[in-house]
Design a protein around this motif. Structure first.
Motif, short mmCIF file in Angstrom:
data_model
loop_
_atom_site.label_atom_id
_atom_site.label_comp_id
_atom_site.label_asym_id
_atom_site.label_seq_id
_atom_site.Cartn_x
_atom_site.Cartn_y
_atom_site.Cartn_z
N SER A 1 -1.50 91.32 -22.60
CA SER A 1 -2.18 91.40 -23.89
C SER A 1 -1.66 90.39 -24.91
O SER A 1 -2.36 90.03 -25.85
CB SER A 1 -2.04 92.81 -24.46
N ASP B 1 -6.86 87.14 -27.80
CA ASP B 1 -8.24 87.10 -27.34
C ASP B 1 -8.48 85.83 -26.51
O ASP B 1 -8.35 84.72 -27.02
CB ASP B 1 -9.18 87.12 -28.55
N LEU C 1 -6.47 85.59 -15.45
CA LEU C 1 -7.00 85.62 -16.82
C LEU C 1 -8.31 84.84 -16.91
O LEU C 1 -9.27 85.29 -17.55
CB LEU C 1 -5.97 85.05 -17.79
N ALA D 1 -11.90 86.56 -17.87
CA ALA D 1 -12.56 86.20 -19.14
C ALA D 1 -13.77 85.29 -18.97
O ALA D 1 -14.74 85.41 -19.71
CB ALA D 1 -11.55 85.53 -20.07
N TYR E 1 -16.84 90.47 -21.82
CA TYR E 1 -15.41 90.52 -22.13
C TYR E 1 -15.22 90.83 -23.61
O TYR E 1 -15.98 90.37 -24.47
CB TYR E 1 -14.76 89.17 -21.81
N TYR F 1 -11.68 91.83 -26.49
CA TYR F 1 -10.24 92.01 -26.69
C TYR F 1 -10.05 93.16 -27.68
O TYR F 1 -10.49 93.08 -28.83
CB TYR F 1 -9.62 90.73 -27.24
N HIS G 1 -7.23 93.23 -22.81
CA HIS G 1 -8.28 92.44 -22.16
C HIS G 1 -9.19 93.40 -21.41
O HIS G 1 -8.79 94.02 -20.42
CB HIS G 1 -7.67 91.44 -21.18
#
Length: 207
Positions: free
Chosen positions: A30, A34, A65, A69, A94, A96, A109
């Motif tokens: 995290s 974002d 990641l 994303a 996606y 955040y 995420h």
């Protein structure tokens, strides 16, 4: 359209229950912030500051990641598993979520998921079983999604849920019509059409 499997144990905690109840999937790290608003080079900076990762671990983390994303798309499918079942979901966008903070044990995420049904592990074909057993945090199914044959198990789950939808206030005639359409759609040659048609009917019946 692609199919993914995501590990449901994050920070040593099994998240299947929360993923299903709160309609999302998520991954760790995290502290990167974002991922849509932070360039990838800053992801690495934050990872170096907060984690002790060797070169291979860093490369795998950055790839995960990026896949979560950027490569996953709205409308793709995802699988999560427990000891008996694999749960199939339709992936959303996606986002955040740091509303509770961004400490390492939190999952910021996230992607929204519409859960379509569940399939006994014993009914998964060899290709999907291999995907499910992949040790990667996030793994992509490397075959056409039709080869996953997920609709065979989902048909039972979705039909059962639609039948139970009378309690939501939908009249019986509508439910029976929806079930008939569902049965016809399940004979389509396109797996995407079969699953999406069944999902649309189920969602309508639940309103």
């Amino acid at each position: 359209m692609n199919l993914y499997h995501i590990q449901s144990t994050v920070h040593g905690i099994n998240r299947v229950k929360s993923f299903l109840e709160e309609n999302y999937i998520g991954i760790a790290w995290s502290v990167t912030g974002d991922l849509e608003n932070t360039p990838p080079e800053l992801w690495k900076e934050q990872l170096v500051l907060h984690y002790s990762l060797d070169e291979a671990e860093m490369a795998n983390t950055l790839a995960t990641l990026h896949m979560f994303a950027n490569l996953m798309q709205d409308g793709d499918y995802v699988l999560i598993s427990d000891d008996e079942w694999t749960y199939v979901g339709d992936i959303g966008d996606y986002y955040y979520d740091d509303s509770a903070g961004s400490e390492e044990d939190l999952i910021c995420h996230r992607r929204g998921v519409t859960w379509l049904g569940r399939i006994p592990l014993t009914e998964l074909n060899d290709k999907v079983q291999a995907l499910q057993k992949d040790a990667s945090i996030l793994a992509k199914f490397e075959y056409p999604i039709s080869q996953a044959q997920l609709d065979r198990g989902l048909a039972v789950s979705i039909t059962a849920e639609a039948t139970n939808s009378l309690s939501t206030g939908v009249d019986e005639a509508t439910v029976q019509t929806a079930l008939q359409v569902l049965r016809e759609a399940l004979h389509s040659e396109e797996e995407e059409l079969r699953i999406r048609a069944a999902t649309a009917i189920l969602q309508y019946a639940k309103q």
